[in-house]
Design a protein around this motif. Structure first.
Motif, PDB file in Angstrom:
ATOM      1  N   UNK A 312       0.826  -1.202   0.000  1.00  0.00           N
ATOM      2  CA  UNK A 312       0.000   0.000   0.000  1.00  0.00           C
ATOM      3  C   UNK A 312       0.863   1.256   0.000  1.00  0.00           C
ATOM      4  N   UNK A 313       0.511   2.199  -0.871  1.00  0.00           N
ATOM      5  CA  UNK A 313       1.270   3.432  -1.024  1.00  0.00           C
ATOM      6  C   UNK A 313       0.299   4.590  -1.238  1.00  0.00           C
ATOM      7  N   UNK A 314       0.591   5.746  -0.669  1.00  0.00           N
ATOM      8  CA  UNK A 314      -0.381   6.844  -0.732  1.00  0.00           C
ATOM      9  C   UNK A 314      -0.506   7.488  -2.096  1.00  0.00           C
ATOM     10  N   UNK A 315       0.586   7.562  -2.866  1.00  0.00           N
ATOM     11  CA  UNK A 315       0.576   8.292  -4.128  1.00  0.00           C
ATOM     12  C   UNK A 315       0.730   7.318  -5.287  1.00  0.00           C
ATOM     13  N   UNK A 316      -0.321   7.193  -6.111  1.00  0.00           N
ATOM     14  CA  UNK A 316      -0.276   6.258  -7.223  1.00  0.00           C
ATOM     15  C   UNK A 316       0.831   6.547  -8.193  1.00  0.00           C
ATOM     16  N   UNK A 317       1.184   7.828  -8.355  1.00  0.00           N
ATOM     17  CA  UNK A 317       2.244   8.207  -9.280  1.00  0.00           C
ATOM     18  C   UNK A 317       3.626   7.790  -8.851  1.00  0.00           C
ATOM     19  N   UNK A 318       3.758   7.274  -7.630  1.00  0.00           N
ATOM     20  CA  UNK A 318       5.058   6.738  -7.209  1.00  0.00           C
ATOM     21  C   UNK A 318       5.251   5.308  -7.711  1.00  0.00           C
ATOM     22  N   UNK A 319       4.213   4.752  -8.346  1.00  0.00           N
ATOM     23  CA  UNK A 319       4.227   3.381  -8.884  1.00  0.00           C
ATOM     24  C   UNK A 319       4.438   2.347  -7.786  1.00  0.00           C
ATOM     25  N   UNK A 320       4.261   2.752  -6.516  1.00  0.00           N
ATOM     26  CA  UNK A 320       4.470   1.839  -5.407  1.00  0.00           C
ATOM     27  C   UNK A 320       5.832   1.942  -4.770  1.00  0.00           C
ATOM     28  N   UNK A 321       6.727   2.751  -5.336  1.00  0.00           N
ATOM     29  CA  UNK A 321       8.086   2.819  -4.807  1.00  0.00           C
ATOM     30  C   UNK A 321       8.218   3.722  -3.584  1.00  0.00           C
ATOM     31  N   UNK A 322       7.113   4.305  -3.142  1.00  0.00           N
ATOM     32  CA  UNK A 322       7.093   5.031  -1.872  1.00  0.00           C
ATOM     33  C   UNK A 322       5.984   4.438  -1.004  1.00  0.00           C
ATOM     34  N   UNK A 323       6.198   3.215  -0.524  1.00  0.00           N
ATOM     35  CA  UNK A 323       5.143   2.509   0.207  1.00  0.00           C
ATOM     36  C   UNK A 323       5.133   2.869   1.691  1.00  0.00           C
ATOM     37  N   UNK A 324       3.959   2.761   2.286  1.00  0.00           N
ATOM     38  CA  UNK A 324       3.816   2.921   3.727  1.00  0.00           C
ATOM     39  C   UNK A 324       3.167   1.702   4.373  1.00  0.00           C
ATOM     40  N   UNK A 325       2.498   0.874   3.594  1.00  0.00           N
ATOM     41  CA  UNK A 325       1.858  -0.325   4.128  1.00  0.00           C
ATOM     42  C   UNK A 325       2.628  -1.555   3.718  1.00  0.00           C
ATOM     43  N   UNK A 326       3.726  -1.839   4.382  1.00  0.00           N
ATOM     44  CA  UNK A 326       4.626  -2.907   3.945  1.00  0.00           C
ATOM     45  C   UNK A 326       4.095  -4.305   4.210  1.00  0.00           C
ATOM     46  N   UNK A 386      19.357  10.455   7.139  1.00  0.00           N
ATOM     47  CA  UNK A 386      17.954  10.065   7.143  1.00  0.00           C
ATOM     48  C   UNK A 386      17.079  10.638   6.063  1.00  0.00           C
ATOM     49  N   UNK A 387      17.632  11.497   5.192  1.00  0.00           N
ATOM     50  CA  UNK A 387      16.798  12.093   4.150  1.00  0.00           C
ATOM     51  C   UNK A 387      17.377  11.792   2.777  1.00  0.00           C
ATOM     52  N   UNK A 388      16.523  11.273   1.898  1.00  0.00           N
ATOM     53  CA  UNK A 388      16.961  10.924   0.553  1.00  0.00           C
ATOM     54  C   UNK A 388      16.680  12.101  -0.379  1.00  0.00           C
ATOM     55  N   UNK A 389      17.730  12.760  -0.811  1.00  0.00           N
ATOM     56  CA  UNK A 389      17.586  13.983  -1.586  1.00  0.00           C
ATOM     57  C   UNK A 389      16.949  13.746  -2.952  1.00  0.00           C
ATOM     58  N   UNK A 390      17.232  12.604  -3.576  1.00  0.00           N
ATOM     59  CA  UNK A 390      16.712  12.350  -4.923  1.00  0.00           C
ATOM     60  C   UNK A 390      15.197  12.180  -4.923  1.00  0.00           C
ATOM     61  N   UNK A 391      14.685  11.559  -3.877  1.00  0.00           N
ATOM     62  CA  UNK A 391      13.277  11.159  -3.887  1.00  0.00           C
ATOM     63  C   UNK A 391      12.448  11.866  -2.813  1.00  0.00           C
ATOM     64  N   UNK A 392      13.072  12.771  -2.074  1.00  0.00           N
ATOM     65  CA  UNK A 392      12.368  13.472  -0.993  1.00  0.00           C
ATOM     66  C   UNK A 392      11.702  12.495  -0.039  1.00  0.00           C
ATOM     67  N   UNK A 393      12.448  11.481   0.327  1.00  0.00           N
ATOM     68  CA  UNK A 393      11.937  10.447   1.217  1.00  0.00           C
ATOM     69  C   UNK A 393      12.869  10.296   2.404  1.00  0.00           C
ATOM     70  N   UNK A 394      12.439   9.484   3.364  1.00  0.00           N
ATOM     71  CA  UNK A 394      13.216   9.239   4.566  1.00  0.00           C
ATOM     72  C   UNK A 394      13.868   7.862   4.487  1.00  0.00           C
ATOM     73  N   UNK A 395      15.030   7.753   5.073  1.00  0.00           N
ATOM     74  CA  UNK A 395      15.823   6.531   4.997  1.00  0.00           C
ATOM     75  C   UNK A 395      15.681   5.750   6.299  1.00  0.00           C
TER      76      UNK A 395
END
Length: 754
Positions: A312-326, A386-395
């Motif tokens: 499960x992932x909040x943003x469909x445009x991430x194609x699932x690569x930014x998931x929160x429901x592992x 802890x911050x991924x600059x390329x993807x604006x995500x957390x590590x």
């Protein structure tokens, strides 16, 4: 006159204030049944209720029996307290009367959630504290169960630095004051059993952070079911076990995934493989994908289907690569049981299922893992780590045992509970290097001053060893784009322990070669040969993935040179012929198999109407035939990971852009001669060395020709060719061949060579 309840049961003002403001640090010490002097009293907080009664609990009767006592509403605050008439051995239910719109009322019967003792066992707590609980989905999260003969749902969540955690949902009007949880301080886990809640219940967690502030409502990190985005609500998953029918597949999986087995993967984005245009372009659900995708994959000869992340992932445009429901399949495509059924149907059709899995980073959506308990819990505190600059995500902070355990348990959820056959681990390179995509001063060296992420290395090794021990035959594939040594070597030999590694270098080199006008290819001959220098240093998979057909890179077809589509199709046919005869397992993204014109758009579908065009239909047929040939000819797959399976015959004819090589299998397997002509000019009477037969010349039959008319080519062919006792290229015999323009031809000896 009887003594008033309010006279008999006083509430400390500070305690009452803590109840009313949701700041009660130990709810079990106050709510529920407690001994007060020589009496048992009951306290329950039901703000907005008209009345709360204690009634006698009678097993088998949800509404209970006679009235024991009506509770007193302290200062009309919603805190209801009994006067002590409950007998020491007397069991009770809460009967709560709620107002309804229009002036009516609704009566709710329930057991008291604060009557239950400790829920998680000592072993659970011990394993959780050490980050070694591999059945996390059945320990944390929401699990329907029966406790003390009472059916309900046990909730448990890791939030060690929170001041208060509550379960909220429709069942309590999303009021975090009503169901605060108990802290098991040994593991930093909060737990609560709520009677009469079952599968499908909507819930989240309300958390008071370490600083005393109430955080945005949080989805359950270990939820096994969710509502479809944009909702962020977790659901209590069904406790009904799925009835699997794939015993034969699971028993044969180790053999199917052996290094000498054929592996050809069709990469799919579930949301856009085929949209229903007549219904506003909606995606297919798992049942529909089973009906349509499975026969297509099987008919095309692919051995496996690989999905971009379906967690499960909040943003469909991430194609699932930014998931929160592992732990939860995305509700976009149906229920968890629907996904399990899809996997079961794949196995029945002889198709394996691989999922992309993302342990490298996660998005910063407020309802997710970010500062989950008000502190940097899952992520690093320092943004340099802890911050991924390329993807604006957390590590993920892989230095925390609990975080590593959370991720490994997630992987096992898919492999064990959903019978998934493999995981492709995304962005491994970003995990291995502390300075990944960072400038000097933007990263923190390891304890030795180096750039290697030692915690990530330990995590990946532990993860791969755990999968190997618990899931025999499962594959773990690394998307790793650097020269890190031993990615697919066993951990016991100092490797990372993956079963395969994507060969990103091969992909970049060969696509670059194919992009050149054929007249210039002679100057870039090494782009096609260089990959063979290191082809057997890892167990490689050759990936033509979604990453190559997005973000302005154009479609695979449009990477090919040529003044018209026929020339582009010829180049693509030759490239596929080269890819399927090159050592390494295969992966191809959807749409590429019929030469999609435009790059992939996740909001649309591949242009399936192109199959009405003969040239595109020819490409599709070629891919199907290549898959069948690859699986059917042992020499094309048995030595994929060994130098013994490949031998150059011609690697230096750059002037003609001709390549020739032998693919070899085990003793007794017929070798195959593969010849590439990467120019639009046919080569007549081209002599190529071949192995000799023990009794003289041997007849070789052409078994594949990408220039065949059925694929859209010119139809030039060699048929059967008799070898001549004239040595060439280090071989004792030779064949005189016609090399069609822009083609790959493959020949096989008709009789045994030895």
């Amino acid at each position: 006159m009887a003594e008033r309840t309010e006279d008999k049961m006083e509430i400390d003002p500070k305690t009452l204030d803590a109840v009313l403001n949701g700041r009660l640090s130990d709810p079990f010490s106050f709510f529920g049944r407690h001994r007060a002097g020589d009496r048992d009293v009951v306290r329950t907080f039901q703000p907005g209720a008209r009345a709360v009664d204690l009634v006698e609990r009678m097993p088998g009767n949800d509404a209970g029996g006679r009235l024991i006592e009506s509770l007193y509403n302290v200062n009309q605050t919603g805190l209801f307290v009994s006067g002590g008439t409950l007998g020491p051995q007397q069991d009770y239910l809460l009967r709560i009367t709620w107002p309804t719109p229009g002036g009516g009322e609704f009566v709710q019967y329930t057991e008291d959630p604060y009557r239950f003792g400790l829920l998680l066992g000592d072993l659970d707590i011990h394993l959780l504290a050490e980050g070694r609980h591999l059945e996390l989905g059945r320990c944390l999260g929401a699990n329907p169960m029966t406790v003390d003969g009472i059916a309900g749902t046990r909730f448990a969540v890791w939030a060690p630095n929170a001041r208060r955690v509550s379960v909220v949902g429709d069942f309590n009007q999303w009021d975090g004051r009503r169901h605060p949880m108990r802290l098991r301080v040994e593991a930093g886990v909060w737990e609560l059993f709520i009677p009469r809640l079952g599968s499908g219940t909507r819930y989240q967690y309300e958390i008071v952070g370490a600083d005393g502030n109430v955080l945005p409502l949080k989805a359950d990190p270990v939820a096994r079911a969710t509502e479809a985005p944009p909702s962020t609500v977790s659901l209590v998953a069904s406790d009904v076990p799925f009835r699997w029918t794939d015993d034969a597949w699971m028993a044969s999986r180790r053999q199917r995934h052996a290094l000498d087995a054929p592996l050809s993967v069709y990469e799919v984005h579930a949301g856009s493989w085929l949209r229903i245009l007549e219904e506003d372009g909606r995606s297919l659900n798992w049942h529909e994908l089973g009906d349509r995708l499975i026969p297509y994959v099987a008919g095309m000869g692919f051995t496996h289907v690989e999905f971009l992340p379906i967690m499960e992932h909040p943003f469909g445009g991430s194609w699932g690569y930014q998931p929160l429901g592992l732990f939860a399949p995305s509700a976009r495509f149906g229920t968890p049981a629907g996904f399990a059924s899809f996997v079961d149907r794949c196995h029945a059709a002889g198709i394996g299922v691989i999922l992309d899995w993302v342990p490298a980073h996660f998005p910063s959506d407020a309802h997710g893992l970010v500062r989950f308990d008000g502190t940097a819990l899952y992520e690093h505190q320092d943004p340099r780590e802890g911050f991924h600059q390329d993807w604006n995500t957390l590590i993920y902070n892989l230095g925390r045992n609990e975080v590593c355990g959370f991720l490994i348990a997630s992987a096992l959820e898919w492999l064990e509970h959903f019978h998934v056959d493999g995981l492709r681990v995304d962005a491994v390179a970003s995990m291995l290097y502390r300075d990944y995509s960072r400038k000097a001063g933007e990263w923190i060296p390891n304890k030795y001053g180096g750039r290697e992420n030692l915690e990530a290395v330990d995590f990946l090794r532990n993860f791969n060893q755990t999968v190997a021990e618990r899931c025999p035959g499962a594959m773990v594939i690394a998307e790793e784009s650097t020269a890190w040594p031993g990615v697919s070597a066993p951990v016991s030999e100092g490797g990372l322990g993956f079963t395969h590694k994507w060969n990103m270098g091969w992909m970049h080199d060969t696509l670059r070669y194919m992009s050149y006008d054929p007249i210039y290819r002679q100057h870039h001959h090494h782009d096609m040969t260089f990959g063979l220098i290191y082809a057997f240093s890892e167990r490689f998979m050759l990936p033509i993935s979604h990453d190559e057909v997005v973000h302005g890179k154009g479609s695979l077809l449009n990477k090919m040179p040529g003044g018209d589509v026929h020339q582009k199709l010829a180049n693509l046919r030759a490239y596929f012929g080269f890819m399927w005869t090159h050592p390494g397992k295969k992966l191809l993204f959807m749409g590429c198999e019929f030469a999609q014109h435009t790059e992939w758009n996740h909001d649309g579908s591949p242009d399936w109407n192109l199959l009405d065009v003969p040239g595109h239909r020819g490409i599709q047929r070629l891919v199907r035939d290549l898959n069948r040939l690859y699986a059917g000819e042992p020499s094309l797959h048995r030595k994929d990971a060994s130098h013994e399976g490949f031998a150059w015959v011609i690697g230096d004819d750059s002037a003609n852009s001709v390549f020739a090589y032998l693919r070899k299998g085990n003793d007794g397997d017929a070798p195959l001669l593969v010849v590439l002509n990467m120019t639009p000019v046919s080569r007549d009477n081209y002599r190529i060395g071949v192995p000799g037969g023990s009794s003289g010349p041997v007849t070789w039959r052409e078994i594949l020709n990408t220039d065949n008319q059925v694929y859209g080519g010119t139809g030039m062919s060699n048929g059967e060719v008799r070898s001549e006792a004239e040595g060439r290229h280090g071989q004792p015999h030779s064949l005189v061949l016609t090399l069609p323009p822009m083609s790959v031809v493959m020949l096989k000896p008709v009789q045994a060579l030895h």
